[in-house]
Design an enzyme around this catalytic site. Structure first.
Site, mmCIF file in Angstrom:
data_model
loop_
_atom_site.group_PDB
_atom_site.id
_atom_site.type_symbol
_atom_site.label_atom_id
_atom_site.label_comp_id
_atom_site.label_asym_id
_atom_site.label_seq_id
_atom_site.Cartn_x
_atom_site.Cartn_y
_atom_site.Cartn_z
ATOM 1 N N SER A 194 -48.761 -2.020 17.028
ATOM 2 C CA SER A 194 -48.549 -1.610 18.634
ATOM 3 C C SER A 194 -49.487 -1.655 19.268
ATOM 4 O O SER A 194 -50.773 -1.871 18.949
ATOM 5 C CB SER A 194 -47.962 -0.143 18.510
ATOM 6 O OG SER A 194 -49.238 0.575 17.915
ATOM 7 N N LYS A 195 -49.371 -1.350 20.608
ATOM 8 C CA LYS A 195 -50.387 -1.663 21.382
ATOM 9 C C LYS A 195 -51.589 -0.486 21.498
ATOM 10 O O LYS A 195 -52.654 -0.663 21.654
ATOM 11 C CB LYS A 195 -49.757 -1.172 23.038
ATOM 12 C CG LYS A 195 -49.844 -2.359 24.162
ATOM 13 C CD LYS A 195 -49.433 -1.818 25.443
ATOM 14 C CE LYS A 195 -50.090 -2.988 26.307
ATOM 15 N NZ LYS A 195 -48.773 -3.391 27.124
ATOM 16 N N ARG A 196 -50.947 0.513 20.878
ATOM 17 C CA ARG A 196 -52.037 1.612 20.687
ATOM 18 C C ARG A 196 -53.026 1.307 19.744
ATOM 19 O O ARG A 196 -54.223 1.920 20.231
ATOM 20 C CB ARG A 196 -51.520 2.826 20.096
ATOM 21 C CG ARG A 196 -50.724 3.805 21.166
ATOM 22 C CD ARG A 196 -50.009 5.123 20.572
ATOM 23 N NE ARG A 196 -49.095 4.644 19.653
ATOM 24 C CZ ARG A 196 -48.956 4.775 18.286
ATOM 25 N NH1 ARG A 196 -49.960 5.604 17.698
ATOM 26 N NH2 ARG A 196 -47.783 4.564 17.447
ATOM 27 N N GLN A 197 -52.800 0.568 18.902
ATOM 28 C CA GLN A 197 -54.127 0.141 18.059
ATOM 29 C C GLN A 197 -54.848 -1.316 18.264
ATOM 30 O O GLN A 197 -55.662 -1.781 17.553
ATOM 31 C CB GLN A 197 -53.757 -0.020 16.340
ATOM 32 C CG GLN A 197 -53.374 1.430 16.085
ATOM 33 C CD GLN A 197 -53.105 1.355 14.693
ATOM 34 O OE1 GLN A 197 -54.038 1.010 13.985
ATOM 35 N NE2 GLN A 197 -52.353 2.358 14.204
ATOM 36 N N GLY A 198 -54.716 -1.564 19.676
ATOM 37 C CA GLY A 198 -55.255 -2.971 20.011
ATOM 38 C C GLY A 198 -54.418 -4.024 21.040
ATOM 39 O O GLY A 198 -53.291 -3.437 21.346
#
Ligand code: GLU
Length: 483
Positions: free
Chosen positions: A254-258
């Site tokens: 997901s976007k949250r981790q990169g």
């Protein structure tokens, strides 16, 4: 069978190309090329609310940049177009009507409020959310009457009430789903647009798709598709559902981790060769020790048999390592032109540097550069004299007696003629001996004086790049400025 191999990448134009999307596109492409088949790009834009302006063009450009070339697509006719679903609405409507006529689908007149109500009741009762088949058995005369009144309607597929759907997945093996857990899926919406499920089946059939290779998130939809193939009396394509992409902590990527957009990686300076190599290994490997492969090698080696079932971890450190490896393999001339392009957009844009000078920098930095920009950013001192000196290094290496020692060293250097690396080295040895100090008492301050830093490529390599005059200038300047 080779000429019959036809595969497709079918993105919805809702934003940027996701790394997972590139993986799907790449596997389809590799499979097609390996077998001498065709790779098709189809744009699935039937959800008009989610459509993003420019997303299709962006997708096509990113695929082009990555070298994942399609044979047929919106801008490449192959006799199976149009390749944009919103331009094929008549075809879907005709097929929905065909299913109604065959008794495999039905009109549903339920108002959105009723469906919402139903959803809430089911959710409160912790039941599975599904349509209660209210309109499934309406009498023909009733349907005709309601249609004549022009009321809002959709067409739903009639899922058998008993039995199971069984199909083979090339990656997951046999998949079996009880019909009772399948919803009477809407096929044609009230706005006359098909849902994904109808459009994907109609198009895969009419475009002659032999293998449906897509992400695992579509596996739950496949039983509905299999039923539709049966209803139409069409031959099933082969299915292959690719494993999920995971964050290093094993959660879904997901976007949250990169970053997840291919463009973000491109903007950061990753090479397409590295990205393709990296993405190819997310769920597949050649079955031997090799992990650095070019597109041609991937085409040669790729097979669906070697695609795994378990989730593939997206590890950016591996990508960095691959970028380093692919950059290292590039010929000097290519690195030079990339470096010049990078410089043109850097703070050094106005300054002129000879190709020859840049080539020496490339030679000195090659083993230290992961990205093209490292040839500038990790060694700004090759482009301009240091305007500051790393304080930690100054503290540790620059002693009160250092300026006097540097003065003697500069004088020794000034006597050299066209010095090579060895000449600088022996000059430094002589000075150390005369002053009865360790060579390192000269080496570290000298590095600091010429580069402003405590680490970097070989010290004498730096001196060669800078040249004698500039080296001496920098030593003198440091004598005054380093405190
Ligand atoms: N339009 C779907 C997507 O956005 C395609 C799924 C499929 O390949 O069937 O990924």
């Amino acid at each position: 069978m080779n000429s019959k191999i036809r595969v497709r990448f079918a993105p919805s134009p809702t934003g940027f190309l996701h790394v997972g999307g590139l993986r799907t596109a790449l596997y389809n492409y590799l499979f097609a090329r390996h077998h001498g088949g065709k790779f098709i790009l189809r744009i699935e834009d039937t959800d008009q609310a989610r459509r993003v302006e420019g997303a299709m063009e962006n997708l096509m450009a990113t695929l082009g940049w990555a070298g994942v070339q399609y044979d047929e697509g919106p801008d490449r006719d192959g006799g199976h177009g149009p390749y944009i679903q919103s331009q094929r609405l008549e075809l879907y409507r005709a097929h929905a009507a065909e299913l109604v006529a065959k008794g495999k689908a039905y009109y549903c007149f339920c108002a959105p409020e009723r469906l919402e109500d139903l959803r809430q009741r089911q959710s409160a009762a912790k039941e599975r959310i599904s349509y209660d088949r209210h309109c499934r058995d309406l009498a023909m005369s009733e349907v005709e009457k309601l249609l004549a009144q022009g009321g809002r309607s959709v067409i739903r597929m009639k899922v058998p009430l008993e039995g199971a759907v069984v199909f083979q997945d090339l990656i997951r093996g046999e998949v079996s789903i009880a019909n009772e857990v399948l919803d009477d899926q809407v096929l044609l919406k009230s706005d006359g647009f098909p849902t994904y499920h109808l459009a994907v089946v109609v198009d895969d059939h009419h475009m002659g798709i032999s293998h449906v290779i897509r992400g695992e998130e579509w596996l739950p939809s496949t039983p509905k598709h299999v039923l539709l193939y049966q209803y139409f009396g069409w031959e099933l394509p082969h299915f292959a559902h690719l494993p999920l992409l995971l964050n290093p902590d094993k959660s879904k990527l997901s976007k949250r981790q990169g970053d997840v957009a291919v463009e973000d990686y491109r903007a950061k300076g990753y090479l397409k060769e590295a990205i393709i190599n990296f993405i190819a290994f997310l769920g597949w490997n050649p079955g031997d020790e090799r992990d650095i492969l070019s597109m041609d090698e991937l085409i040669k080696e790729f097979s669906l048999e070697r695609v795994g079932k378990s989730g593939a971890v997206f590890n950016v450190e591996k990508l960095d390592w691959l970028n380093f490896q692919h950059l290292r393999k590039k010929p000097d001339a290519e690195v030079l032109s990339m470096l010049k392009e990078y410089l043109a957009g850097s703070p050094f844009a106005g300054k002129h540097f000879d190709d020859q000078y840049l080539m020496i920098i490339i030679g000195a930095m090659r083993e230290r550069a992961t990205f093209v920009q490292d040839f500038v950013e990790k060694c700004g001192y090759f482009y301009q004299a240091p305007d500051q000196y790393e304080p930690d290094v100054v503290k540790k290496r620059w002693k009160p007696e250092t300026p006097d020692q540097m003065k003697i060293l500069a004088e020794e250097f000034s006597r050299l003629e066209n010095p090579k690396k060895e000449d600088y080295e022996s000059a430094l040895h002589r000075v150390a001996e005369t002053l009865k100090i360790k060579q390192s008492d000269l080496i570290h301050p000298l590095r600091l004086a010429v580069s402003g830093m405590g680490a970097g490529p070989g010290l004498y390599d730096i001196l060669i790049v800078l040249g004698k005059e500039e080296t001496i200038r920098r030593i003198r300047s440091a004598m005054e400025r380093v405190k």
